[in-house]
Design an enzyme around this catalytic site. Structure first.
Site, PDB file in Angstrom:
ATOM      1  N   THR A 530      45.998  30.899  48.072  1.00 46.12           N
ATOM      2  CA  THR A 530      45.125  31.171  46.927  1.00 46.12           C
ATOM      3  C   THR A 530      45.521  30.241  45.785  1.00 46.12           C
ATOM      4  O   THR A 530      46.700  30.057  45.499  1.00 46.12           O
ATOM      5  CB  THR A 530      45.222  32.641  46.474  1.00 46.12           C
ATOM      6  N   PHE A 532      45.375  29.593  41.885  1.00 48.02           N
ATOM      7  CA  PHE A 532      45.214  30.272  40.601  1.00 48.02           C
ATOM      8  C   PHE A 532      45.124  29.212  39.509  1.00 48.02           C
ATOM      9  O   PHE A 532      45.764  28.157  39.615  1.00 48.02           O
ATOM     10  CB  PHE A 532      46.446  31.131  40.294  1.00 48.02           C
TER      11      PHE A 532
END
Ligand code: PEP
Ligand code: MN
Length: 625
Positions: A530, A532
């Site tokens: 992921t 960010f």
């Protein structure tokens, strides 16, 4: 031995235990382990364990079974971190120390220091007192070399590491350097170990040429027993029968040490292999095996180096190695941050400008979520993480100055974009000032002793269920219950005290709530990452600015998007992401979100922006980072 104290112990009882231990001749260390107060007592006590067990306030007495005590993980379960300025060794960042074997001149040191810093090294190494096998080889510049190191620190902004070869150099070391290194040949120079134990500076302790791990840890014990806990262990190869490399790098020392001791472990593949071409492969392997950092010899002109030229990397090779480490680190849950020092300076600068102390960064959910991990890995210990209940709340808090930064996920490699945050980036007038990518590993977490066969309900975030689809399909009778985030899921099952409940979450969240990992890595695809972004109201001074994000819309005519992309193509600007989002209230019209490898805020980018401005109806710069 370790004395675990009762929770309700009075100060008076504690003082009595401490003074009994001291009169018994023990070295005493007070610590807190998982919220419980413990006392480590080292040395031959006059009384046996049974005597201490019955003292009021003592819950348990646990003997330390190893010959080393203070360095033992039995005494101190949590990892020790060693701080050198803004650099934390043994934390979530891979720390790379680089520089020449020996300081040869001011010019040589400055040139190499600038190069290694540019590629992401955070500490500079260089010997001023060189322990050479031959008395006729270059012995180092002595104090002159230390003065050069101090100048490097001032001018280039890297903390400096150098070898101490005699207690007589202690005052000089105090004056000029940040970390003292005890070399392989001196690992069992006990007077030197005691001296660095009293010095009060971090110590990098190399493994002796023919030392066992236990002997090495006993040497570290000498340093800690003098009151200095700031010790970093450095494996640099041992003597074996194998002649193809200078030494044999004992990579298995990493997991062995990680189990035995709480001290950070770094690897020196330069001395271990003795050959330039072997350094990078072993460095990569060391990080994959769990090392906290690396110490690498780098020289801009190794053919002319006065020592260890053949094993010194060219700066460019070092740069390539750093790029590889940057990619490997998240696989093992860590980060190599190229902009760590600049970022730390920028955060300090911002604190001063705002006239307040510690900065606050908002993230979604609870402590122990991946968002929290992103937050703490991005900022390290510099910034306090503040949990928030929604993405909008994060944007709002940053806008209103309640938080200085926000950390929000933008995309996942398996499940795609987090659209809400794309829309919030458009709506709020905030900047992207940084980014961080985490590998996401999901574990099935349950109560200690619970059996997977008896699980009935599983709690987690809906996106996590999606990422663990295959595993969950194999258990299709489980009821899946959505929670706000993964840490909340673990908290919920812990509170429920029902052994048939499980959660899907990180290992950190499981540990934090006293739960156990029942099944590791249950995400469908191990390449689950992921990304960010970090948002703020203003850009960070001196940030890295390798990449920029823009949002724009174009007219509704053939080739409109193509015309905008042509601007980048003609300037040789690399596009790394293109995403479109519907414009609210204008059905079938879209905003384009673009990431490019360029600094859009630089003066030189102005003409490109002007050209882009002419081809777009709306243009918003989210930031360079
Ligand atoms: C060095 O780091 O330059 C050095 C001499 O290392 P070691 O003590 O490991 O040989
Ligand atoms: Mn060397």
């Amino acid at each position: 031995m370790i004395l675990v104290l009762e929770k309700e112990i009075t100060q008076e009882q504690k003082n009595r235990i401490l003074s009994t231990l001291r009169t018994d001749g023990c070295i005493v260390r007070e610590m807190s382990e998982a919220g419980q107060c413990v006392i480590g007592a080292i040395g031959k006590a006059g009384h046996d364990a049974g005597f201490f067990q019955q003292l009021p306030g003592v819950a348990r007495v646990v003997p330390i079974s190893t010959s080393f005590k203070l360095v033992s993980r039995q005494l101190h379960h949590e990892d020790t971190t060693v701080q050198v300025g803004d650099v934390v060794i043994g934390g979530e960042h891979i720390v790379v120390i680089a520089g020449p074997c020996a300081i040869e001149s001011r010019d040589q040191a400055m040139t190499i220091a600038r190069e290694v810093r540019r590629y992401g090294a955070v500490l500079f190494r260089g010997g001023a007192f060189k322990p050479r096998s031959s008395p006729y080889s270059f012995q180092g510049l002595g104090e002159e070399g230390l003065k050069i190191l101090a100048e490097v620190r001032e001018e280039v902004g890297l903390g400096v590491v150098t070898e101490i070869t005699s207690p007589a150099q202690a005052d000089m070391m105090m004056k000029y350097v940040d970390v003292v290194q005890v070399g392989a040949r001196n690992m069992q120079n006990f007077e030197l170990l005691k001296c660095v134990g009293r010095l009060g500076k971090p110590v990098l302790l190399k493994r002796g040429l023919a030392a066992t791990i236990e002997e090495w840890l006993m040497s570290a014990e000498y340093i800690l027993s003098e009151g200095n806990d700031h010790v970093v262990l450095c494996e640099r190869g041992i003597r074996t029968f194998e002649p193809y490399t200078r030494n044999t790098l004992d990579l298995s020392a990493i997991p062995v040490l990680k189990k035995l001791t709480h001290l950070p472990v770094i690897i020196d593949p330069s001395h271990a292999t003795g050959m330039r071409e072997k350094v990078s492969p072993m460095a990569r392997a060391a990080i994959a095996a769990g090392a906290d950092g690396l110490m690498i010899e780098v020289h801009h002109d190794p053919d002319k180096a006065l020592s260890d030229g053949p094993q010194s990397l060219y700066p460019k090779q070092f740069g390539q190695l750093m790029r590889n480490i940057h990619v490997i680190a998240p696989v093992v849950g860590k980060q190599l941050d190229f902009g760590l020092l600049d970022k730390a300076a920028a955060v300090d600068h911002l604190s001063k400008a705002k006239g307040k102390g510690v900065q606050r960064a908002a993230f979604l959910g609870e402590i122990g979520t991946f968002s929290h991990k992103a937050c703490s890995q991005y900022f390290g210990t510099k910034v306090t993480s503040v949990p928030m209940s929604s993405f909008r709340a994060i944007f709002q808090a940053v806008k209103e100055g309640e938080a200085d930064f926000g950390v929000v996920p933008l995309e996942n490699s398996l499940t795609g974009s987090i659209h809400e945050n794309y829309d919030l980036l458009l709506e709020y007038d905030l900047k992207i000032i940084g980014e961080i990518t985490l590998r996401i590993m999901h574990h099935l977490v349950g109560h200690p002793g619970a059996k997977i066969e008896s699980i009935k309900r599983v709690f987690s975030h809906p996106q996590v269920f999606q990422q663990c689809r295959q595993f969950l399909d194999r258990h299709d009778r489980w009821e899946l219950i959505s929670t706000r985030d993964t840490a909340t899921a673990v908290k919920r099952i812990q509170k429920g005290r029902d052994l048939t409940d499980a959660a899907i979450a990180s290992k950190e969240a499981a540990d934090m709530h006293g739960m156990e990992v029942m099944e590791e890595g249950i995400e469908a695809n191990p390449r689950n990452y992921t990304r960010f972004v970090v948002i703020g109201t203003e850009r960070l001074e001196n940030g890295p600015r390798r990449k920029s994000s823009l949002i724009y819309s174009t007219g509704d005519q053939p080739g409109a998007l193509y015309e905008t992309l042509k601007v980048f193509a003609e300037q040789g600007i690399n596009l790394v992401k293109l995403e479109s989002r519907p414009i609210h209230g204008k059905p079938w019209e879209y905003m384009f979100y673009i990431d490019i490898q360029a600094d859009v805020e630089a003066d030189s980018f102005k003409p490109v922006l002007d050209a882009l401005g002419k081809k777009t109806d709306y243009l918003k710069i989210l930031g360079s980072y």
